[in-house]
Scaffold this active site. Structure first.
Site, short mmCIF file in Angstrom:
data_model
loop_
_atom_site.label_atom_id
_atom_site.label_comp_id
_atom_site.label_asym_id
_atom_site.label_seq_id
_atom_site.Cartn_x
_atom_site.Cartn_y
_atom_site.Cartn_z
N GLU A 110 -13.59 5.31 -0.65
CA GLU A 110 -14.40 4.38 0.13
C GLU A 110 -15.15 5.16 1.21
OE1 GLU A 110 -12.29 0.47 0.93
OE2 GLU A 110 -10.63 1.69 0.18
N GLU B 66 0.85 -1.19 0.00
CA GLU B 66 0.00 0.00 0.00
C GLU B 66 0.88 1.23 0.00
OE1 GLU B 66 -2.83 0.51 3.13
OE2 GLU B 66 -3.80 -1.43 2.82
N GLU C 295 -9.35 9.83 4.83
CA GLU C 295 -9.48 8.37 4.82
C GLU C 295 -10.46 7.88 3.77
OE1 GLU C 295 -7.72 6.03 6.58
OE2 GLU C 295 -6.52 7.81 7.02
N LYS D 85 -15.25 4.35 5.30
CA LYS D 85 -14.06 4.28 6.15
C LYS D 85 -14.15 5.34 7.24
CE LYS D 85 -10.08 3.12 4.78
NZ LYS D 85 -8.72 3.08 4.18
#
Length: 500
Positions: free
Chosen positions: A317, A263, A326, A320
């Site tokens: 997303e 990541e 985030e 999250k």
């Protein structure tokens, strides 16, 4: 017998050497902590459209595995932290999982890595002690079906697994994790699996902007940082973080373990306090990262070392928790449009294709398909344009004006241009994973009229296709030719030697 052995051994060694020259690769993480992202089958189409060859997922969701069947995309799948307990306790649990959740879809779905646990030292209810037993059970299950050499097993970690990361030469693992790190490293060395790390220079800059310059975090020109112990010069934080892990591994005498970044990335939006979370910075970081990796630059401590990297993440997303950033690491919005332009070839948007910025005398440009693109890539892009891309492809159907010539390049060119003109005639809209080419000559012919930004171009012109090859295609062809030449020459030599 001796001659035959020498020949077989020589051929095996040659293929091993050629495989080792494959170069670094860039993949993308496919997180699904959202309620508005596309279905797995549409995601698989999007991934192929943008020529993304490597994808990391965080579980072994059957619908995702099915969607990526026969796409050629290599998947890294995951055993979640919640599954560590049953996986570590009983071999039968792992055998059943492999039999029911993996083997029915393999090898149509190309699975190359299994991650067992994710950043366990950072998760609540630390399950570190369960990781290595679970990994061993996964390898045992793979051995039973003969896949232990084709599918590698490892676990991912955050940089928090180190107690020191600066200067890089002082990199050291946190002693509180020694009870599980040592057996894990022994497992990785024995199974020739990589040490997987999640790296985020963004957080280092966000949390300490007075000590870390934005340019240093973004791979941009900045004052050099010198390691006082080694004299090695660092021009970006990513390399410094990688080398701190190399030195930590060397300090424990694990010199053969390779590193893989599972990541990394940069958010495109953040809370008011996260001023560096912008689309421009995200594009800059990921573009520079890809160039750095694709060029096999290596790091100051390991120049030229291959390093595979996965960019986080495919989509924003929305579920999250945490700060605004985030939920904004994605390369694509839920509607599959790009958050910002990103070129996975490593050349950058301006260098993706020859003639990319050439315009006609009145500034009009068109987007057509590259004849150098593979049939699979063109077909995937055409299917996407006529499907999720919402292009009206009726003109390329049988008996319609643009059906002839009946070939993939011609049909894709019409669809690409329609999408391009309908979406602002931008570089992004002509990307199609590197298979689209901007030209300044009207591709219209006979009664097949190509659209322009103002509608349909009514000028009839010859079907001139100014297609240019990309430098990556040239490099790939050159590498293939060189590899084949080495192979033939070496085999000839080995055959001669085998006759003595």
């Amino acid at each position: 017998m001796g001659r035959r052995f020498k020949l077989v051994f020589g051929i095996s060694l040659l293929f091993l050497l050629l495989d080792s020259c494959r170069g670094s690769k860039v993949g993308v993480c496919y997180g699904r902590n959202a309620d508005d992202i596309p279905t797995p089958d549409k995601v698989a189409q999007l991934v192929q459209l943008h020529n993304i060859k490597y994808v990391r997922m965080y579980d072994s969701n059957i619908q995702v595995l099915k969607a990526f069947a026969n796409t050629g995309v290599e998947l890294m799948i995951g055993v979640t932290n919640t599954d560590l307990l049953p996986f570590s306790q009983f071999q039968s649990n792992v055998d059943t999982w492999l039999k029911n959740s993996i083997l029915p879809y393999y090898p149509a779905t190309k699975i190359t890595y299994i991650t067992v646990g994710a950043e366990v030292t950072e998760s609540p209810g630390n399950a570190s002690a369960l990781v290595v037993p679970a990994m061993q059970n996964v390898v045992t299950a793979l051995k039973k079906v003969g896949l232990h050499k084709r599918i590698k097993v490892s676990s991912t970690h955050s940089l928090g697994v180190l107690s020191r990361s600066f200067p890089p030469s002082a990199g050291a693992f946190n002693s509180s994790h020694a009870f599980f790190l040592k057996p894990m490293l022994e497992f990785l060395a024995e199974n020739q699996s990589p040490f997987m790390i999640d790296l985020y220079p963004y957080y280092a800059y966000r949390d300490s902007p007075n000590n870390v310059s934005l340019q240093y975090a973004l791979f941009e020109s900045s004052p050099e940082v010198i390691d006082p112990n080694t004299g090695l010069i660092y021009t970006n934080m990513f390399d410094a973080q990688i080398d701190s892990i190399y030195f930590a591994l060397m300090a424990l005498n694990f010199r053969t373990i390779k590193i893989m970044v599972t990541e990394t990335g940069w958010p495109s939006k953040g809370s008011p306090k996260e001023k560096a979370a912008t689309p421009d910075n995200a594009q800059t970081y990921n573009t520079n990262l890809i160039r750095h990796v694709i060029n096999d630059s290596g790091t100051p401590a390991k120049p030229g070392e291959e390093l595979d990297v996965y960019i986080f993440s495919l989509f924003n997303e929305n579920r999250k928790p945490g700060l605004e950033s985030e939920r904004n690491w994605g390369l694509f919005y839920p509607d599959q449009t790009s958050v910002y332009n990103l070129d996975f070839t490593g050349k950058g948007a301006g260098d993706m294709i020859t003639n990319a910025n050439i315009t006609s005398s009145n500034g009009t440009t068109w987007c057509i398909a590259s004849s150098k693109a593979s049939e699979m890539d063109l077909q995937n892009a055409l299917d996407w344009a006529c499907g999720p891309g919402n292009v009206d492809c009726s003109a390329i159907q049988p008996s319609q004006p643009c059906f002839e010539p009946d070939n993939l390049v011609s049909h894709a060119s019409y669809a690409f241009n329609s999408y391009y003109e309908q979406n602002g005639a931008t570089d992004v809209a002509c990307s199609f994973g590197g298979t689209g080419v901007k030209v300044d000559k009207d591709p219209s012919y006979d009664n097949c009229l190509y659209m322009t930004a103002g509608g349909v171009n009514k000028t009839l012109a010859s079907n001139t296709t100014a297609i240019a090859s990309t430098s990556s295609s040239t490099q790939n062809e050159a590498f293939t030719w060189i590899s084949n030449f080495i192979l033939v020459t070496s085999l000839s030599f080995l055959l001669i030697v085998g006759n003595f």
